[in-house]
Design a protein around this motif. Sequence first.
Motif, PDB file in Angstrom:
ATOM      1  N   UNK A 109      28.270 -66.179  54.185  1.00 40.34           N
ATOM      2  CA  UNK A 109      28.680 -66.255  55.579  1.00 40.34           C
ATOM      3  C   UNK A 109      27.611 -65.655  56.482  1.00 40.34           C
ATOM      4  N   UNK A 110      27.592 -66.127  57.724  1.00 38.13           N
ATOM      5  CA  UNK A 110      26.809 -65.430  58.743  1.00 38.13           C
ATOM      6  C   UNK A 110      27.506 -64.104  59.049  1.00 38.13           C
ATOM      7  N   UNK A 166      40.179 -56.463  67.232  1.00 37.90           N
ATOM      8  CA  UNK A 166      41.341 -57.332  67.005  1.00 37.90           C
ATOM      9  C   UNK A 166      40.968 -58.813  67.059  1.00 37.90           C
ATOM     10  N   UNK A 167      39.734 -59.126  67.429  1.00 40.53           N
ATOM     11  CA  UNK A 167      39.278 -60.520  67.415  1.00 40.53           C
ATOM     12  C   UNK A 167      37.852 -60.566  66.867  1.00 40.53           C
ATOM     13  N   UNK A 168      37.586 -61.621  66.085  1.00 40.48           N
ATOM     14  CA  UNK A 168      36.257 -61.753  65.486  1.00 40.48           C
ATOM     15  C   UNK A 168      36.003 -63.215  65.147  1.00 40.48           C
ATOM     16  N   UNK A 169      34.722 -63.550  65.011  1.00 40.93           N
ATOM     17  CA  UNK A 169      34.331 -64.898  64.593  1.00 40.93           C
ATOM     18  C   UNK A 169      33.313 -64.799  63.465  1.00 40.93           C
ATOM     19  N   UNK A 170      33.278 -65.842  62.658  1.00 38.66           N
ATOM     20  CA  UNK A 170      32.306 -65.911  61.569  1.00 38.66           C
ATOM     21  C   UNK A 170      32.097 -67.375  61.218  1.00 38.66           C
ATOM     22  N   UNK A 171      30.891 -67.706  60.734  1.00 39.59           N
ATOM     23  CA  UNK A 171      30.565 -69.077  60.343  1.00 39.59           C
ATOM     24  C   UNK A 171      30.094 -69.115  58.894  1.00 39.59           C
ATOM     25  N   UNK A 221      36.699 -69.571  49.965  1.00 42.44           N
ATOM     26  CA  UNK A 221      37.735 -68.543  50.057  1.00 42.44           C
ATOM     27  C   UNK A 221      37.306 -67.461  51.039  1.00 42.44           C
ATOM     28  N   UNK A 222      38.225 -67.068  51.904  1.00 41.33           N
ATOM     29  CA  UNK A 222      38.018 -65.954  52.818  1.00 41.33           C
ATOM     30  C   UNK A 222      39.113 -64.919  52.568  1.00 41.33           C
ATOM     31  N   UNK A 223      38.737 -63.639  52.604  1.00 49.22           N
ATOM     32  CA  UNK A 223      39.707 -62.563  52.400  1.00 49.22           C
ATOM     33  C   UNK A 223      39.668 -61.644  53.615  1.00 49.22           C
ATOM     34  N   UNK A 224      40.782 -61.614  54.340  1.00 53.43           N
ATOM     35  CA  UNK A 224      40.894 -60.828  55.556  1.00 53.43           C
ATOM     36  C   UNK A 224      41.582 -59.504  55.264  1.00 53.43           C
ATOM     37  N   UNK A 225      41.000 -58.434  55.773  1.00 51.72           N
ATOM     38  CA  UNK A 225      41.587 -57.108  55.598  1.00 51.72           C
ATOM     39  C   UNK A 225      41.936 -56.546  56.976  1.00 51.72           C
ATOM     40  N   UNK A 251      46.713 -56.187  64.782  1.00 48.19           N
ATOM     41  CA  UNK A 251      46.173 -55.065  64.015  1.00 48.19           C
ATOM     42  C   UNK A 251      44.659 -55.202  63.919  1.00 48.19           C
ATOM     43  N   UNK A 252      43.897 -54.118  63.986  1.00 48.65           N
ATOM     44  CA  UNK A 252      42.431 -54.208  63.871  1.00 48.65           C
ATOM     45  C   UNK A 252      41.994 -54.847  62.558  1.00 48.65           C
ATOM     46  N   UNK A 253      40.919 -55.605  62.635  1.00 56.57           N
ATOM     47  CA  UNK A 253      40.344 -56.260  61.460  1.00 56.57           C
ATOM     48  C   UNK A 253      39.390 -55.277  60.786  1.00 56.57           C
ATOM     49  N   UNK A 254      39.659 -54.943  59.537  1.00 57.03           N
ATOM     50  CA  UNK A 254      38.811 -53.990  58.824  1.00 57.03           C
ATOM     51  C   UNK A 254      37.531 -54.652  58.312  1.00 57.03           C
ATOM     52  N   UNK A 255      37.693 -55.788  57.651  1.00 56.04           N
ATOM     53  CA  UNK A 255      36.533 -56.504  57.112  1.00 56.04           C
ATOM     54  C   UNK A 255      36.954 -57.915  56.730  1.00 56.04           C
ATOM     55  N   UNK A 256      35.947 -58.738  56.457  1.00 58.27           N
ATOM     56  CA  UNK A 256      36.180 -60.107  55.998  1.00 58.27           C
ATOM     57  C   UNK A 256      35.181 -60.402  54.894  1.00 58.27           C
ATOM     58  N   UNK A 257      35.689 -60.843  53.748  1.00 59.17           N
ATOM     59  CA  UNK A 257      34.835 -61.159  52.602  1.00 59.17           C
ATOM     60  C   UNK A 257      35.019 -62.614  52.206  1.00 59.17           C
ATOM     61  N   UNK A 258      34.068 -63.133  51.453  1.00 53.42           N
ATOM     62  CA  UNK A 258      34.132 -64.533  51.045  1.00 53.42           C
ATOM     63  C   UNK A 258      33.412 -64.723  49.722  1.00 53.42           C
ATOM     64  N   UNK A 259      33.796 -65.798  49.017  1.00 54.10           N
ATOM     65  CA  UNK A 259      33.078 -66.182  47.808  1.00 54.10           C
ATOM     66  C   UNK A 259      31.852 -67.023  48.130  1.00 54.10           C
ATOM     67  N   UNK A 260      31.690 -67.388  49.408  1.00 51.32           N
ATOM     68  CA  UNK A 260      30.538 -68.161  49.871  1.00 51.32           C
ATOM     69  C   UNK A 260      29.706 -67.317  50.834  1.00 51.32           C
TER      70      UNK A 260
END
Length: 826
Positions: free
Chosen positions: A197-198, A208-213, A225-229, A186-195
């Motif tokens: 991120x780049x 459908x694929x993504x990277x983050x540091x 914490x990471x929250x994937x939507x 499924x397509x990734x809508x967004x990614x959020x974090x309490x820290x």
Amino acid sequence: MMNCGLVTENNYPVPLKSISVEVRVQDHVSTVSSTLLYVNEEERPLEALFVFPLPADAAVCHFSAKIGEQEIVAEVQNRETARDRYDDAVSSGRQAFLLEESAESPDVFRMSVGCLSPGQNAAVTIIYVTELVVQADHSLRFCLPAVLNPRYTPAGSGAGIVSEISSVCGAVPYTLTLSVHVSSPKPISKLESNCTLDPLVFLHSDHTQATVNLSPGHMFDKDVELFLYYQDPHQPSAIVEAGVATAPSGSLMRDPVVMISLYPEFPEEVMSSLATQGEFIFLMDRSGSMGEVMHHGKGAQMRIESAKDTLLLLLKSLPMGCYFNIYGFGSHFESFFPESVVYNQDTMDKALKRVKEMRADLGGTEILQPLKHIYSQPCKPDHPRQLFIFTDGEVRNTKEVLDLVKHHVHSHRCFSFGIGEGASTALITGMAREGSGHAQFITGTDRMQPKVMQSLRFALQPPVFNISVDWTLPDGVTVDTLSQPINVLFQGQRALIYAQLKGESSGGFEGKVTVKYRLKDKPVTNQLHFCLKPTGETGLSVHRLAARTRIRSLEQEERSCGADVESIRSKIVELSVQAGVSSVHTAFIAINKDSRQTVKGPLLQRRVPTHGRRMLGQCLPLASAWQAPIIFSSVLNGQQPAQSLNFERRATKSKSLLGRLFQAPFKKHAVEAYSHQIQQQRMGFCYSTLSMERRKPQPIGNCRDSRESHQAKSLGEQRDPLLQLVSLQKASGCWDLDVTLADAFGKTEDELTNQKPAQVEGSVWATLLALIWLYGCKIDQRVEWQFVAMKAASWIRSQKVGDLSECVCVGNVLHGCQVTKDTLGI
């Protein structure tokens, strides 16, 4: 093997230099690889001990060490055998590595890195797989635990891994890097974090694929914490994973395994009306740790103050005629009422008065005894019991608590809330799982109220009965379900089923799983068709998660079983070894058989600190707050392990406070002072620092230097307009037309009364204005006041006052809103 951890970073270099983490997320399963770099910068061989957290449901499946160009891969063995092999190897001068799970809490692990030569490096890698938890906003939560708070140990408990937890006040002396790769059908809508991120980088145009540091500079002061939507996150799915051809025939690892993800959707006509009956019991942590702030940002409340605001919302949201009670617990517990009482205006007022007086003043964290008391109370007929537990989740007897909750699963549903960084995931998620409820974590700048009200909506959903799971498979294929039976289903919440597929199909390759249940006396059926052919490249993550699920079931069966303990334990060890997955009865052991060095005398032991909360108020000079209790408790108990004596000799030469404590004539007085302090803590007091002079004890809730700026107003003096308005609502759902209501709106009483239409009674007008204000001015916080508004609308409808269109128009003008009558539900 002594594990006293009596070393400060000021006196000795910490051998752990860095942690590098790679996370690969495939749909809702994550594989986490952590590499820890150790360096011995001392002149003698040493042993490094590290007690650290992992997610409670993680399946640890790999442990290895790389020294130079040589890699040593650990194997899973019986725990006692692994410990003996480790001790033998270290004592003979060989390098050895041991990883074991705590017997008290499955989210705590200990790693021992033995016999590192002077100047030698060792890179230790741990890999685990875990499922991502679905949040109420439909995101998937990944948590990398970075904070490990000391677990509260009840009186009379024996030693264990959790008793070795060490924490520091400032930044830990090692670094963290984190990279995340996400792939999903499924397509990734967004990614959020309490820290921090780049920027998120998409690898394909379909997202459908993504990277983050993780951005550099993480201070280990909070969990990551990471929250994937995802788009369309509630689609059911199935993953079939091929087994290992070389595994024993008929074993779990040889056969294919299927993981079914179900998202039940309840009929709209059922969900439109929430339950109006029930017994609601709120169990609130009032230990000293609840006097900490929720976070370290601007305007942060104390945990206990946020909890009090939450109880206000809960009390105002309960339906008339239900039953309720509130408990506070610490070293002991107390309840507002001897037993649950009927919810009405009188009982609500009495409860709110007690809520205002609540403090974090009950000492430790003894959750077991209040639970036993609650379960001993008879349930109310036709009022299903709903238990809400709030705690910062730092207890040692986690498994005993979970077994108790599971034993009473048929008499209640349990909703648990972990407050603050470092809360035990094993305790919080475990209580909800065993109690057929839902778990929430309140961390960072999260507000407690919306998450709790989301769980209240689950609690008010009608219970599901007679859940059954049926499989339809081709001829020649049978199924062995590995998951425990499904006891609970909530609207929009995921249910996971693991099953082992046996045999070979003689025809088709399609399977079907059917879940049936009754909801409000109506039969409901959910089905999922899936292909039996293995799904792409999944490694063995599904097999390992399935093995972990089965092992946890067996471990619980072992604790509740009287006669056949040895047989069950044998099954656990066999499955753990076959699957290469950790358990309470096994450990990972790796030995470098090519290494050998001459060791004179005992190895130096260096304890690696983890970041955690301060235990005794402020930090001690030149010593972390966790050290003094370990030193003194060793002396007080008449036990002086070698490390304690060595440290004492070094400390007497030090000019630090800790060194002076061991110099005559201060030593005896220090021990007496510390003993007195522990007694005071158990009585609900703490000290701002550990010093030679006895200070006047202060309530635990006031033990921070900055407490004045963080202390929130009492419930009667709320500055938050929403909470101020909610606090004025009657138990029936209405408001009175008076000056306090006008003040909540920022108006005068004359402004409200002069605009009141003549044909409308004052309480109806006041309640209508409250509804308009909520929908017009606080719509972004609707999840918090939704039940307050439902009660208000229901009360207005019961008054049978006719058409209120004119009143709504006048109310809109008064508040400057544009809310329609239909929106208000009146």
